[in-house]
Design an enzyme around this catalytic site. Structure first.
Site: not given
Ligand code: CMC
Length: 383
Positions: A268, A323
């Site tokens: 998140h 989720e």
């Molecule tokens: N699985 C694998 N790796 C992950 C995940 C995950 N679910 N989430 C974050 N990471 C890794 C990502 O690959 C990155 O690694 P690296 O620096 O080595 O490339 C690191 O953690 C940081 O990720 P980020 O994309 O910079 O972090 P963010 O703050 O943008 O991510 C997120 C938030 C929700 C987009 C992400 O955690 C994600 O894609 N999760 C899976 C999709 C999901 O469950 N979405 C529902 C979100 S909750 C509902 C809502 O409130 O909207």
């Protein structure tokens, strides 16, 4: 060349491409404390809001916090929402015959677009405010779209029923149990608002142009639909199905993470600890299903996924987001996976419309700047 062109050296730099930690609005609606794993909605801890109110009461609390006058009571919202569901049923024949959508959520996007920001004086729903029309329509349209996918005809709303109960009845053509209506109510209340998430920000941007409440809701739904926001639960269920059995949990996770895949239902932008909403849903689905095999399996996958993610990404604090258990809870309620994002929208419309009210009351046109990193006309590039 005009003398007003911003020069290369004056271009401000952007600190992060995802606007992390940028405060985009002041709000009295909700607060996410990502370090403490705490969510406050309309002055309540989210766990207490679920105990205190049905969805109608939570929507009333949000609209009241947004400054709506006169402040609506839970009973007033229940009555108006019942009428809005009835009025929305009038749109169903046109929506179902349009066939311009591929999924339930795309269908809902088309359906909500049929509502007018300001209905004309002949419209059946002209005396119902836009925030209530949108909320009523989302439930009626989602139920009808799900039934149409299964080749079934729509079921008319019952204006006297509670919103959660009536949605499940329209979906299945039979009255749900009290436990089922209660579980869906808990879900709808819990996700009704959540700080400045992507869809809420979208709603506020649109509202800031004074485009109207329905336009803001449609735009917000478009943002919600993506798998990084509200589109994750379907893929969570796909993941559980693909893993299939206990023996495959470790190998499957290892392969996916090594291949760079994101595990849906984890991570998140704001929460650095477990999302408090995941616990509300975990509890609700345990009561509903008596902790059946599917729930036990989901817990095992969760434990293994957290361990694998922490090992693979030691620099990041990745935990379970809401989720994950949304998927398991809504599946237990018989909601098909391609409708889960629409059910999320059914709830979040309460929050989006409250943000529209707040934005229209106190906000200015949202118009940020960008940092230009493209080519400059030759004479300036050389300067
Ligand atoms: N699985 C694998 N790796 C992950 C995940 C995950 N679910 N989430 C974050 N990471 C890794 C990502 O690959 C990155 O690694 P690296 O620096 O080595 O490339 C690191 O953690 C940081 O990720 P980020 O994309 O910079 O972090 P963010 O703050 O943008 O991510 C997120 C938030 C929700 C987009 C992400 O955690 C994600 O894609 N999760 C899976 C999709 C999901 O469950 N979405 C529902 C979100 S909750 C509902 C809502 O409130 O909207």
């Amino acid at each position: 060349m005009s003398g007003n062109v911003t020069l290369k050296s004056e271009t401000p730099r952007v600190s992060a491409s995802g606007l992390d930690n940028v405060v985009a609005a002041e709000t009295a609606l909700s607060h996410v404390d990502g370090e403490a794993g705490r969510l406050i909605v309309a002055g309540y801890e989210v766990e207490d809001l679920v105990k205190a109110h049905d969805f109608e009461g939570a929507a009333a609390a949000l609209w009241t916090a947004a400054g709506l006058e006169p402040a609506p009571s839970e009973a007033e919202v229940r009555e108006a929402l019942g009428r809005a569901r009835e009025a929305a049923y009038g749109y169903i024949p046109a929506l179902l015959s349009s066939k311009c959508h591929r999924t339930v959520t795309e269908g809902l996007r088309s359906g909500l677009s049929m509502l007018a920001d300001e209905p004309d004086r002949h419209a059946a729903d002209r005396d119902i405010p836009a925030h209530i029309r949108a909320l009523g329509a989302a439930a009626v349209m989602t139920a009808a779209l799900v039934r149409a996918e299964a080749g079934k005809s729509p079921v008319a709303p019952d204006a006297r029923a509670g919103h959660a109960e009536d949605f499940l009845r329209m979906l299945r053509d039979e009255t749900p149990s009290d436990a089922e209506a209660e579980a869906l109510n808990a879900y709808l209340v819990t996700v009704a608002d959540h700080g400045m998430n992507a869809s809420t920000f979208t709603a506020r941007v649109i509202a800031s142009t004074r485009a109207g409440t329905i336009s803001a809701v449609v735009g917000a739904l478009c943002a919600l639909k993506g798998p990084l926001h509200g589109g994750a639960p379907g893929p969570v269920l796909d993941m559980l199905d693909e893993i299939g059995d206990r023996e495959n949990i470790g190998p499957w996770l290892e392969k996916e993470i090594a291949g760079g895949a994101r595990l849906m239902g984890f991570g998140h932008r704001v929460y650095r600890v477990r999302d408090p909403r995941a616990d509300v849903f975990n509890k609700a689905v345990t009561i509903l299903t008596n902790g059946n095999e599917r729930v036990r399996f989901a817990r095992e996958v969760e434990t293994a996924a957290l361990k694998a993610l922490r090992a693979a990404k030691p620099g990041h604090r990745i935990d379970t987001n809401m989720e994950y258990y949304t998927a398991v809870l809504l599946e237990a309620l018989g909601i098909p996976r391609d409708a889960v994002t629409s059910v999320f929208a059914m709830a979040r419309i309460a929050g989006w419309t409250a943000h529209v009210m707040e934005q229209e009351r106190v906000g200015r046109l949202i118009r940020p700047q960008s940092s230009y990193v493209g080519d400059w006309p030759e004479d300036e590039a050389a300067a």
